[in-house]
Write an enzyme that holds these catalytic residues in place. Structure first.
Site, PDB file in Angstrom:
ATOM      1  N   SER A  45      -1.181  -5.603  -4.770  1.00 14.29           N
ATOM      2  CA  SER A  45      -1.528  -6.726  -4.249  1.00 14.29           C
ATOM      3  C   SER A  45      -2.790  -7.408  -4.980  1.00 14.29           C
ATOM      4  O   SER A  45      -3.268  -8.400  -4.998  1.00 14.29           O
ATOM      5  CB  SER A  45      -1.678  -6.520  -2.621  1.00 14.29           C
ATOM      6  OG  SER A  45      -2.792  -5.572  -2.489  1.00 14.29           O
ATOM      7  N   ASN A  98       7.091   0.821  -0.228  1.00 22.80           N
ATOM      8  CA  ASN A  98       6.106   1.688   0.005  1.00 22.80           C
ATOM      9  C   ASN A  98       4.747   1.269   0.344  1.00 22.80           C
ATOM     10  O   ASN A  98       3.667   2.120   0.628  1.00 22.80           O
ATOM     11  CB  ASN A  98       6.131   2.492  -1.630  1.00 22.80           C
ATOM     12  CG  ASN A  98       4.696   3.388  -1.701  1.00 22.80           C
ATOM     13  OD1 ASN A  98       4.714   4.504  -0.999  1.00 22.80           O
ATOM     14  ND2 ASN A  98       3.759   2.926  -2.604  1.00 22.80           N
ATOM     15  N   SER A 150       5.831   7.703   7.770  1.00 20.30           N
ATOM     16  CA  SER A 150       4.646   8.704   7.766  1.00 20.30           C
ATOM     17  C   SER A 150       4.804   9.813   9.070  1.00 20.30           C
ATOM     18  O   SER A 150       5.510   9.139  10.079  1.00 20.30           O
ATOM     19  CB  SER A 150       3.503   8.079   7.972  1.00 20.30           C
ATOM     20  OG  SER A 150       2.330   8.920   8.402  1.00 20.30           O
ATOM     21  N   TYR A 163      -1.809   2.430  12.468  1.00 21.38           N
ATOM     22  CA  TYR A 163      -1.199   2.960  11.405  1.00 21.38           C
ATOM     23  C   TYR A 163      -0.119   3.717  11.980  1.00 21.38           C
ATOM     24  O   TYR A 163       1.148   3.453  11.765  1.00 21.38           O
ATOM     25  CB  TYR A 163      -1.992   3.831  10.736  1.00 21.38           C
ATOM     26  CG  TYR A 163      -1.312   4.409   9.516  1.00 21.38           C
ATOM     27  CD1 TYR A 163      -1.105   3.860   8.124  1.00 21.38           C
ATOM     28  CD2 TYR A 163      -0.875   5.871   9.416  1.00 21.38           C
ATOM     29  CE1 TYR A 163      -0.689   4.497   7.168  1.00 21.38           C
ATOM     30  CE2 TYR A 163      -0.141   6.409   8.451  1.00 21.38           C
ATOM     31  CZ  TYR A 163      -0.014   5.893   7.376  1.00 21.38           C
ATOM     32  OH  TYR A 163       0.292   6.483   6.131  1.00 21.38           O
ATOM     33  N   ALA A 165       1.487   3.036  14.916  1.00 17.49           N
ATOM     34  CA  ALA A 165       2.369   2.383  15.546  1.00 17.49           C
ATOM     35  C   ALA A 165       3.493   1.753  14.596  1.00 17.49           C
ATOM     36  O   ALA A 165       4.506   1.293  14.646  1.00 17.49           O
ATOM     37  CB  ALA A 165       1.619   1.256  16.399  1.00 17.49           C
ATOM     38  N   LYS A 167       3.899   2.759  11.678  1.00 18.51           N
ATOM     39  CA  LYS A 167       4.955   3.555  10.827  1.00 18.51           C
ATOM     40  C   LYS A 167       6.016   4.064  11.825  1.00 18.51           C
ATOM     41  O   LYS A 167       7.313   4.331  11.449  1.00 18.51           O
ATOM     42  CB  LYS A 167       4.318   4.852  10.465  1.00 18.51           C
ATOM     43  CG  LYS A 167       3.362   4.693   9.204  1.00 18.51           C
ATOM     44  CD  LYS A 167       3.835   3.868   7.881  1.00 18.51           C
ATOM     45  CE  LYS A 167       3.130   3.840   6.796  1.00 18.51           C
ATOM     46  NZ  LYS A 167       3.725   3.218   5.620  1.00 18.51           N
TER      47      LYS A 167
HETATM   48  P1  NAP Z   1      -2.452   4.550  -2.103  1.00 21.69           P
HETATM   49  O1  NAP Z   1      -2.992   5.545  -2.991  1.00 21.69           O
HETATM   50  O2  NAP Z   1      -3.595   3.937  -1.245  1.00 21.69           O
HETATM   51  O3  NAP Z   1      -1.718   3.206  -3.006  1.00 21.69           O
HETATM   52  C1  NAP Z   1      -1.402   2.260  -2.159  1.00 21.69           C
HETATM   53  C2  NAP Z   1      -0.371   1.136  -3.079  1.00 21.69           C
HETATM   54  O4  NAP Z   1       0.066   0.135  -2.369  1.00 21.69           O
HETATM   55  C3  NAP Z   1      -1.472   0.799  -4.082  1.00 21.69           C
HETATM   56  O5  NAP Z   1      -0.957   0.525  -5.463  1.00 21.69           O
HETATM   57  C4  NAP Z   1      -2.062  -0.717  -3.453  1.00 21.69           C
HETATM   58  O6  NAP Z   1      -2.359  -1.714  -4.725  1.00 21.69           O
HETATM   59  C5  NAP Z   1      -0.579  -1.083  -2.833  1.00 21.69           C
HETATM   60  N1  NAP Z   1      -1.009  -1.979  -1.825  1.00 21.69           N
HETATM   61  C6  NAP Z   1      -1.877  -1.785  -0.789  1.00 21.69           C
HETATM   62  N2  NAP Z   1      -1.429  -2.803   0.042  1.00 21.69           N
HETATM   63  C7  NAP Z   1      -0.542  -3.696  -0.473  1.00 21.69           C
HETATM   64  C8  NAP Z   1      -0.063  -5.140  -0.185  1.00 21.69           C
HETATM   65  N3  NAP Z   1      -0.352  -5.625   1.028  1.00 21.69           N
HETATM   66  N4  NAP Z   1       1.031  -5.487  -1.066  1.00 21.69           N
HETATM   67  C9  NAP Z   1       1.226  -4.824  -2.217  1.00 21.69           C
HETATM   68  N5  NAP Z   1       0.887  -3.608  -2.532  1.00 21.69           N
HETATM   69  C10 NAP Z   1      -0.240  -3.092  -1.586  1.00 21.69           C
HETATM   70  O7  NAP Z   1      -1.489   4.827  -0.733  1.00 21.69           O
HETATM   71  P2  NAP Z   1      -0.513   6.121  -0.949  1.00 21.69           P
HETATM   72  O8  NAP Z   1      -1.283   7.249  -0.342  1.00 21.69           O
HETATM   73  O9  NAP Z   1       0.086   6.402  -2.337  1.00 21.69           O
HETATM   74  O10 NAP Z   1       0.516   5.539   0.304  1.00 21.69           O
HETATM   75  C11 NAP Z   1       1.578   4.897  -0.287  1.00 21.69           C
HETATM   76  C12 NAP Z   1       2.682   4.890   1.205  1.00 21.69           C
HETATM   77  O11 NAP Z   1       2.636   6.203   1.668  1.00 21.69           O
HETATM   78  C13 NAP Z   1       1.843   4.262   2.184  1.00 21.69           C
HETATM   79  O12 NAP Z   1       2.962   3.472   2.851  1.00 21.69           O
HETATM   80  C14 NAP Z   1       1.363   5.241   3.045  1.00 21.69           C
HETATM   81  O13 NAP Z   1       1.256   4.688   4.461  1.00 21.69           O
HETATM   82  C15 NAP Z   1       2.224   6.412   2.958  1.00 21.69           C
HETATM   83  N6  NAP Z   1       1.983   7.460   3.236  1.00 21.69           N
HETATM   84  C16 NAP Z   1       0.818   8.048   2.587  1.00 21.69           C
HETATM   85  C17 NAP Z   1       0.271   9.342   3.044  1.00 21.69           C
HETATM   86  C18 NAP Z   1      -0.519  10.108   2.247  1.00 21.69           C
HETATM   87  O14 NAP Z   1      -0.992  11.136   2.942  1.00 21.69           O
HETATM   88  N7  NAP Z   1      -1.054   9.658   1.154  1.00 21.69           N
HETATM   89  C19 NAP Z   1       1.141  10.060   4.381  1.00 21.69           C
HETATM   90  C20 NAP Z   1       2.087   9.290   4.783  1.00 21.69           C
HETATM   91  C21 NAP Z   1       2.473   8.043   4.341  1.00 21.69           C
HETATM   92  P3  NAP Z   1      -3.480  -2.512  -4.251  1.00 21.69           P
HETATM   93  O15 NAP Z   1      -4.900  -1.922  -4.616  1.00 21.69           O
HETATM   94  O16 NAP Z   1      -3.380  -3.753  -5.216  1.00 21.69           O
HETATM   95  O17 NAP Z   1      -3.415  -3.391  -2.984  1.00 21.69           O
END
Ligand code: NAP
Length: 251
Positions: A45, A98, A150, A163, A165, A167
């Site tokens: 984004s 994602n 999640s 978050y 809610a 997920k």
């Molecule tokens: P991250 O490292 O913060 O990466 C998030 C990615 O999503 C970035 O490329 C970001 O790019 C993009 N993004 C954020 N908001 C966006 C939007 N409105 N439109 C398009 N792109 C967007 O997060 P992550 O840990 O890899 O998490 C990925 C997914 O896994 C998420 O859904 C998260 O809730 C889920 N998850 C993560 C964990 C964990 O422990 N890390 C655990 C459970 C679930 P920009 O900077 O350009 O926005």
């Protein structure tokens, strides 16, 4: 010189859209698909440089990749992203929802803005991408959708009611979509990661949180983005053709 490698992977000839694939879980997933033969639409984004870097990594693997800057919460931007994907690659075989964010606050202090910001991306953002892709998959009677939920959506997450809610809502969305779309040859499944080491979970570097959470993890370590990518690829593969409406915890 770039050499296009074909006939090597589970996803040869497939086109995959991975939202939020500039870093973290999305980046690992995009690269894993490319290593197994897919062409990939990379989406961010804001962090355009990160997204472009992933595109270059994928091209270096000999696969096709394009960058689509779009906020998943913005319906018009999502529609444009999917149109660009189809103009470029002719189809979308796999959608990985994602992109996600977290904004922490105890429930009783949370503002409406904090609530809306998270639900708009994590839940409405999935709906926007789903709506843009599904009619095209229905026409082709084929498609795989993987939603990144999640464990917070199952167990709850103190200080993150927005978050949790979003997920949890995504899991109900997942189940319903699977039930509606099975007859069109579309599989819809979710992955529920535990704590994965990414920018989103920088707080685990604080020793008191690190020790507390590590003590609850039987495998004795936090997850890596690749631990999630491998499960996403399985769900998107032919090996998972008879799996739909499920959620796999990876924690
Ligand atoms: P991250 O490292 O913060 O990466 C998030 C990615 O999503 C970035 O490329 C970001 O790019 C993009 N993004 C954020 N908001 C966006 C939007 N409105 N439109 C398009 N792109 C967007 O997060 P992550 O840990 O890899 O998490 C990925 C997914 O896994 C998420 O859904 C998260 O809730 C889920 N998850 C993560 C964990 C964990 O422990 N890390 C655990 C459970 C679930 P920009 O900077 O350009 O926005």
């Amino acid at each position: 010189m770039r050499i296009k490698v074909t006939g090597m992977g589970r996803f040869d000839g497939k086109v995959v859209v991975v939202t939020g694939s500039g870093r973290g879980i999305g980046r690992a997933t995009a690269l894993a698909f490319a290593r197994e033969g897919a062409d990939v639409v990379v989406n961010v984004s804001k962090s355009v440089d990160e997204g472009n870097a992933v595109v270059e990594e994928i091209k270096a693997l000999g696969r096709g990749a394009i960058m689509a800057k779009a906020d998943v919460a913005n319906e018009a931007e999502v529609e444009k992203m999917i149109k660009t994907a189809i103009d470029h690659f002719r189809k979308v075989d796999v959608l990985v929802n994602n992109a996600g964010i977290g904004i922490s606050s105890m429930s009783y202090k949370m503002t409406k803005e904090q609530w809306d910001a998270v639900v708009d991306v994590n839940l409405t953002g999935v709906f926007n991408c789903f709506r843009a892709v599904v009619p095209r998959m229905m026409e082709r009677r084929s498609g795989k959708i993987i939603n990144i939920s999640s464990v917070a959506g199952i167990d709850g997450f103190i200080g993150n009611i927005n978050y949790a809610a979003s997920k949890g809502g995504l899991l109900a969305f997942n189940r319903t979509a699977a039930t509606e779309l099975g007859r069109y040859g579309i599989n819809v499944n979710a992955v529920a990661p535990g704590i994965i080491e990414t920018q989103m979970t920088e707080w685990i570097k604080i020793p008191k949180y690190r020790d507390m959470y590590l003590s609850r993890i039987p495998l004795g370590r936090f997850g890596k983005p690749e631990d999630i990518a491998s499960v996403v690829l399985f769900l998107a593969s032919e090996e998972a053709n008879y799996i739909t409406g499920q959620v796999i915890r990876v924690d």
